[in-house]
Design an enzyme around this catalytic site. Sequence first.
Site, PDB file in Angstrom:
ATOM      1  CG  HIS A  87     -21.757 -33.936  -1.584  1.00  0.00           C
ATOM      2  ND1 HIS A  87     -21.492 -32.935  -2.497  1.00  0.00           N
ATOM      3  CD2 HIS A  87     -20.564 -34.409  -1.172  1.00  0.00           C
ATOM      4  CE1 HIS A  87     -20.184 -32.826  -2.647  1.00  0.00           C
ATOM      5  NE2 HIS A  87     -19.589 -33.708  -1.865  1.00  0.00           N
ATOM      6  CB  SER A 109     -17.698 -35.685   2.091  1.00  0.00           C
ATOM      7  OG  SER A 109     -17.260 -34.411   1.644  1.00  0.00           O
ATOM      8  CG  HIS A 125       3.200 -30.376 -22.044  1.00  0.00           C
ATOM      9  ND1 HIS A 125       4.000 -30.292 -23.165  1.00  0.00           N
ATOM     10  CD2 HIS A 125       4.040 -30.439 -20.985  1.00  0.00           C
ATOM     11  CE1 HIS A 125       5.265 -30.324 -22.806  1.00  0.00           C
ATOM     12  NE2 HIS A 125       5.333 -30.410 -21.486  1.00  0.00           N
ATOM     13  CB  SER A 177       3.536 -29.124 -15.339  1.00  0.00           C
ATOM     14  OG  SER A 177       4.751 -28.929 -16.017  1.00  0.00           O
TER      15      SER A 177
END
Length: 895
Positions: A436, A438, A578, A580
């Site tokens: 596509h 863009s 988690h 980060s």
Amino acid sequence: MQKMAELLGLRDESGEGTSGAPALSGSCLADNRLNLDVYPDGCCRFLQLFKEQRGEVVQVEFLRLSSNDCLLDTTLGSLPHLKQLKSLVLKGGHAMDEFGCYQHGSLTSLPPAFGNLRCLTHLDLSFNRLSTLPSCIICLPSLRVLLVSHNSLVTLPEDFGCLSKLTFFSAMKNQLKFLPQSIGELSMLQNLDLSENVLELLPEEVGNLHSCTELDLSGNRLLAIPDTLANLKSLRRLHLHSNLLVTVPASLASLPNLSRLDLQNNCLRAIPAEIQSLPFVHIRGNPLGETEPFLLAGNCKASAAVVIHSCISSGSFTVSSDGCIVVLACGIRFYFPPGAASHPMWICFRSLAPDPQRVKLRHHDVLLSRVLELQPHGVQFQQEVQIWMPYISPQTPHQHEVVVRTFSGQSWSDLRTRVKQKTKSKRCVAHCRVLHFSWFLVVSRLVQNECKVPAEGTLLFSSVDPNIKVIFPPGVTREPRSVKLQVLPVSAEEIEEITASAGCRASPLLYLSQDSTVDFLKPVRIQLPLPPGITGLNLDRSKLHILHGDLEGQTWNDITSEVVLEFTHLYAVFEVTHFSWYWLWYTTKTYIGGIAKKVYERLRLYQVNFIALQRKKDPEQVLLQCVPKHKVDPVLKKLQDRYRGPEPSDMVEMFEGEQFFAAFERGISIDMDRPDCVDGRLSFIFYSHLKNMKEIYVTSPVDRKGQAVKGQVSFYRGAVPDSIPEDASRRRKGPDSLWLATLPIKLPQLKPRWDENPSPLYGFSFPPLNLGNAETGYLTQANLLSIARRVGSDWQSIGLNLGLTYQQIERIGYNNREDLNKQILDMLFSWAQQNSEDPDCVNKLIAAMKESGRQDIADEVEAIIELGQQKYSESIRRVGLAQESGTEDSATATM
């Protein structure tokens, strides 16, 4: 008129406003001319004038307003009262969107009363939102020029041929699907521009435009053109490129005045021999136009047509189901394999300046290219389209890699990218495949390692530092998820320089991310190397801290007490659930979150110098540049042959994507009409590996009388970035006024005879010019320069009255679209060179100035001519040739 000048805040001869109001260059009401086109509040000022000085305003003949103005609808009701109006411009494009593209105005229709403007000869409604042509336009009997380009017109009215006096019509960049038959009734039409529409066929009546000299039908969907085009005996240029033509009539070769026939980028498989033999025909980009295969990669088929597009910044091309190879002048290349497009498709491209408000660079990213926009947005292809985007190889360490990044309209994402460096050159090419279209750009990012974490667990380690590992145990997740790892090594020297402490040490900076918002079901085990100089033998655990940072790196929390730390001789190991940022620090400081934030922000700053250099041949041409620290010496060495100036400024720290300004002070000014000029200051955007360069013309706003002028250029920060560090924020004196550097500039003493020593002007270099003759007075190159400085935004009107065509005016405006000074000089000197042999050219220049409402310039030219005549008479008298004429005069008086 004095009252109107006060309302408009005009400058008087001293350079100050006549009423103490802010001085506004370009906004003036002189005699019967009103010009308000460049101000966002132009309509407000017009309405104020119309209310207070109506008797004078209704006599105005020339009016230009921005259709981006919020008061446009209110203003439209007053315009039909201007019965003497000859030229009206209600044009959009004075505002830009997030990508720096010009925004269309709000105009969708015109009041019926506009049809009462019986004197109107010129109407410009470009860059608006017209879907149909207002019916009142057909009622304008004197209309000669009509511009409705960059609108949304689908069709023209059936009675369009009523505009019998029309000589120029431009409907470029609309959605026209067909033309009315009455278009053939425009017997006086000379220029017709219908490029970049969706026309599939033309009416036979187009062949009745016997006065037409230029016809532009490029960028449409024409499958064929009528044989009646061979009736256009006056036609000089015919533009048919970028259509779907499969054949053209042989009768076009019989047009007697045709000097250019552009058939590039069509589907022509056979061209009549009569046309192929024409020396001015252009046929590249057709299946028959290429005799050799042009391959970009090993899997590109030689049967694909090659489209070579000469436009650098914007343009369009067609793609058929047969596929093609497209090469743009800027170096970008495409390969559309056969079957990628199920039907003929029209592709538009633009190269845009990166806007930091939209182009959100991630932490430690470096921008390497402009933004490539491909339309229609979101178009889906049946097979992957390949794109090659060139870029300059960044001077970044090995921990960075290059990727192509695409924008979906909401967020940016990285594409799988292959990089190839050209031999013996720093130019590189990034290659990707997409389904596509863009927006696309090239960036350098921290090297990214990624893996798919299954339910049974896996291992991920860094290719930058293999000692950094992340271990996912079995049962860590139910559904597979993607995990990415990036590492930024930080040297001990950097830590010591920023913290001013020899006792601080830090490990490489680790960033972990995943495609899930759910924490892991079991702890994930992370291995980080101990900071430099620290081993298991000399480790003091009380000095070791594990820091966790948020996604933006703004807060750093010490989580040492929240995790279980294990140590080996070389590594620290801990567990988290988690992801980060994670950073291992070794220091005696009790609170290190603030130190970590300071170090992290400094790692994202760039040290730069500002440079202001003056051309040696023309010191009023000033080069401004913002140069990264490591490029200062090579840049100065490269420029020293052509420029001179002060030493670079002190070192300054800049943020990637931050805006800054340059302002000239102490008697030196720049043109206020420049599109990159904001509040009298020149606007820049800092990207570390782009040339933050502007080359501009500076001058004194008052008559120097041959004296030199001293001044300076000062650099300031722009608006406060959202994530500016606290220490930098405290140093600012205000949201807009942080001083960065000041460099001196000196304009030299004016030479009395520039025509004897011609020099480049505004970046142009012209041969000496003497317009007219000595007996009647002539204009030199220096005279033309003096005139050019006073022309301003009237240059297009003056050019037309000098005899330049609309096509020439538009081309000059486009070629110099970022510099008004260059537009003026290109127009004036182009005309001068073409008419230097005409003995009456000076009188034509004076007449053109008067017709354009510039009596002031006409008076200046006449004064120059009068002075030249006096000098000529004196020279004749000195050599004794005036004796005879004096005797004849006496005899005549006696008789």
